[in-house]
Design a protein around this motif. Structure first.
Motif, PDB file in Angstrom:
ATOM      1  N   LEU A  21       0.833  -1.203   0.000  1.00  0.00           N
ATOM      2  CA  LEU A  21       0.000   0.000   0.000  1.00  0.00           C
ATOM      3  C   LEU A  21       0.868   1.253   0.000  1.00  0.00           C
ATOM      4  O   LEU A  21       0.558   2.227  -0.692  1.00  0.00           O
ATOM      5  CB  LEU A  21      -0.937   0.007   1.212  1.00  0.00           C
ATOM      6  N   ASN A  22       1.954   1.240   0.760  1.00  0.00           N
ATOM      7  CA  ASN A  22       2.859   2.380   0.776  1.00  0.00           C
ATOM      8  C   ASN A  22       3.471   2.617  -0.592  1.00  0.00           C
ATOM      9  O   ASN A  22       3.537   3.750  -1.062  1.00  0.00           O
ATOM     10  CB  ASN A  22       3.961   2.161   1.820  1.00  0.00           C
ATOM     11  N   ALA A  23       3.932   1.561  -1.244  1.00  0.00           N
ATOM     12  CA  ALA A  23       4.524   1.703  -2.571  1.00  0.00           C
ATOM     13  C   ALA A  23       3.499   2.241  -3.563  1.00  0.00           C
ATOM     14  O   ALA A  23       3.817   3.122  -4.379  1.00  0.00           O
ATOM     15  CB  ALA A  23       5.077   0.365  -3.044  1.00  0.00           C
ATOM     16  N   PRO A  41       9.352   8.170   2.648  1.00  0.00           N
ATOM     17  CA  PRO A  41       8.214   8.467   3.510  1.00  0.00           C
ATOM     18  C   PRO A  41       7.284   7.262   3.591  1.00  0.00           C
ATOM     19  O   PRO A  41       7.150   6.513   2.635  1.00  0.00           O
ATOM     20  CB  PRO A  41       7.511   9.628   2.800  1.00  0.00           C
ATOM     21  N   ARG A  42       6.664   7.083   4.749  1.00  0.00           N
ATOM     22  CA  ARG A  42       5.755   5.953   4.960  1.00  0.00           C
ATOM     23  C   ARG A  42       4.390   6.450   5.381  1.00  0.00           C
ATOM     24  O   ARG A  42       4.261   7.424   6.100  1.00  0.00           O
ATOM     25  CB  ARG A  42       6.284   5.036   6.060  1.00  0.00           C
ATOM     26  N   PHE A  43       3.380   5.722   4.956  1.00  0.00           N
ATOM     27  CA  PHE A  43       2.012   5.935   5.413  1.00  0.00           C
ATOM     28  C   PHE A  43       1.730   4.845   6.429  1.00  0.00           C
ATOM     29  O   PHE A  43       2.019   3.677   6.193  1.00  0.00           O
ATOM     30  CB  PHE A  43       1.032   5.836   4.241  1.00  0.00           C
ATOM     31  N   SER A  44       1.190   5.213   7.552  1.00  0.00           N
ATOM     32  CA  SER A  44       0.944   4.248   8.619  1.00  0.00           C
ATOM     33  C   SER A  44      -0.490   3.749   8.554  1.00  0.00           C
ATOM     34  O   SER A  44      -1.432   4.538   8.447  1.00  0.00           O
ATOM     35  CB  SER A  44       1.196   4.917   9.975  1.00  0.00           C
ATOM     36  N   PHE A  45      -0.640   2.415   8.616  1.00  0.00           N
ATOM     37  CA  PHE A  45      -1.960   1.806   8.614  1.00  0.00           C
ATOM     38  C   PHE A  45      -2.128   0.937   9.851  1.00  0.00           C
ATOM     39  O   PHE A  45      -1.268   0.121  10.154  1.00  0.00           O
ATOM     40  CB  PHE A  45      -2.165   0.921   7.373  1.00  0.00           C
ATOM     41  N   SER A  46      -3.230   1.112  10.553  1.00  0.00           N
ATOM     42  CA  SER A  46      -3.587   0.215  11.646  1.00  0.00           C
ATOM     43  C   SER A  46      -4.071  -1.097  11.041  1.00  0.00           C
ATOM     44  O   SER A  46      -4.418  -1.151   9.856  1.00  0.00           O
ATOM     45  CB  SER A  46      -4.708   0.817  12.493  1.00  0.00           C
ATOM     46  N   ASN A  47      -4.127  -2.152  11.852  1.00  0.00           N
ATOM     47  CA  ASN A  47      -4.703  -3.398  11.359  1.00  0.00           C
ATOM     48  C   ASN A  47      -6.128  -3.143  10.895  1.00  0.00           C
ATOM     49  O   ASN A  47      -6.912  -2.520  11.613  1.00  0.00           O
ATOM     50  CB  ASN A  47      -4.697  -4.472  12.445  1.00  0.00           C
ATOM     51  N   THR A  48      -6.445  -3.579   9.740  1.00  0.00           N
ATOM     52  CA  THR A  48      -7.722  -3.415   9.034  1.00  0.00           C
ATOM     53  C   THR A  48      -8.020  -1.964   8.666  1.00  0.00           C
ATOM     54  O   THR A  48      -9.114  -1.668   8.206  1.00  0.00           O
ATOM     55  CB  THR A  48      -8.927  -4.028   9.775  1.00  0.00           C
ATOM     56  N   ASN A  64      -9.304  10.508  -0.336  1.00  0.00           N
ATOM     57  CA  ASN A  64     -10.497  10.864   0.435  1.00  0.00           C
ATOM     58  C   ASN A  64     -10.391  10.456   1.895  1.00  0.00           C
ATOM     59  O   ASN A  64     -11.097  10.990   2.740  1.00  0.00           O
ATOM     60  CB  ASN A  64     -11.744  10.227  -0.189  1.00  0.00           C
ATOM     61  N   GLY A  65      -9.546   9.484   2.192  1.00  0.00           N
ATOM     62  CA  GLY A  65      -9.372   9.036   3.565  1.00  0.00           C
ATOM     63  C   GLY A  65      -8.146   8.147   3.656  1.00  0.00           C
ATOM     64  O   GLY A  65      -7.800   7.449   2.710  1.00  0.00           O
ATOM     65  N   LEU A  66      -7.477   8.194   4.785  1.00  0.00           N
ATOM     66  CA  LEU A  66      -6.262   7.417   4.995  1.00  0.00           C
ATOM     67  C   LEU A  66      -6.296   6.812   6.392  1.00  0.00           C
ATOM     68  O   LEU A  66      -6.545   7.520   7.364  1.00  0.00           O
ATOM     69  CB  LEU A  66      -5.048   8.339   4.846  1.00  0.00           C
ATOM     70  N   ASN A  67      -6.074   5.518   6.468  1.00  0.00           N
ATOM     71  CA  ASN A  67      -6.079   4.767   7.726  1.00  0.00           C
ATOM     72  C   ASN A  67      -7.416   4.856   8.444  1.00  0.00           C
ATOM     73  O   ASN A  67      -7.488   5.015   9.654  1.00  0.00           O
ATOM     74  CB  ASN A  67      -4.928   5.197   8.643  1.00  0.00           C
ATOM     75  N   TRP A  68      -8.483   4.724   7.720  1.00  0.00           N
ATOM     76  CA  TRP A  68      -9.803   4.727   8.330  1.00  0.00           C
ATOM     77  C   TRP A  68     -10.010   3.450   9.124  1.00  0.00           C
ATOM     78  O   TRP A  68      -9.757   2.355   8.644  1.00  0.00           O
ATOM     79  CB  TRP A  68     -10.881   4.849   7.267  1.00  0.00           C
TER      80      TRP A  68
END
Length: 76
Positions: A21-23, A41-48, A64-68
């Motif tokens: 997803l980051n790539a 740079p990295r985008f952080s994602f929580s589980n799910t 429109n949204g990131l790490n929802w």
């Protein structure tokens, strides 16, 4: 990403791990993998956690949204 853009307009769901997803996000946003830094740079994602993006040929990409993760509140 390019193969998705070659399809007729539609909703697409991509399920993946954070590294992919980051790539993809860096590619979509035109961010170089190193961006002049020792680490990209990295985008952080929580589980799910998920992101929603929209592409319009005349306007390009829009995040429109990131790490929802609001869907998790419904489970607990």
């Amino acid at each position: 990403v390019q193969s998705i853009l070659a399809r007729p307009p539609s909703n697409v769901l991509i399920v993946s791990h954070g590294a992919i997803l980051n790539a993809a996000l860096r590619s979509i946003l035109g961010i170089s993998p190193n961006y002049g830094q020792p680490r990209a740079p990295r985008f952080s994602f929580s589980n799910t956690g998920y992101a929603t993006l929209e592409y319009r040929p005349d306007k390009g990409w829009r995040i429109n949204g990131l790490n929802w993760t609001y869907h998790l509140k419904e489970v607990t």
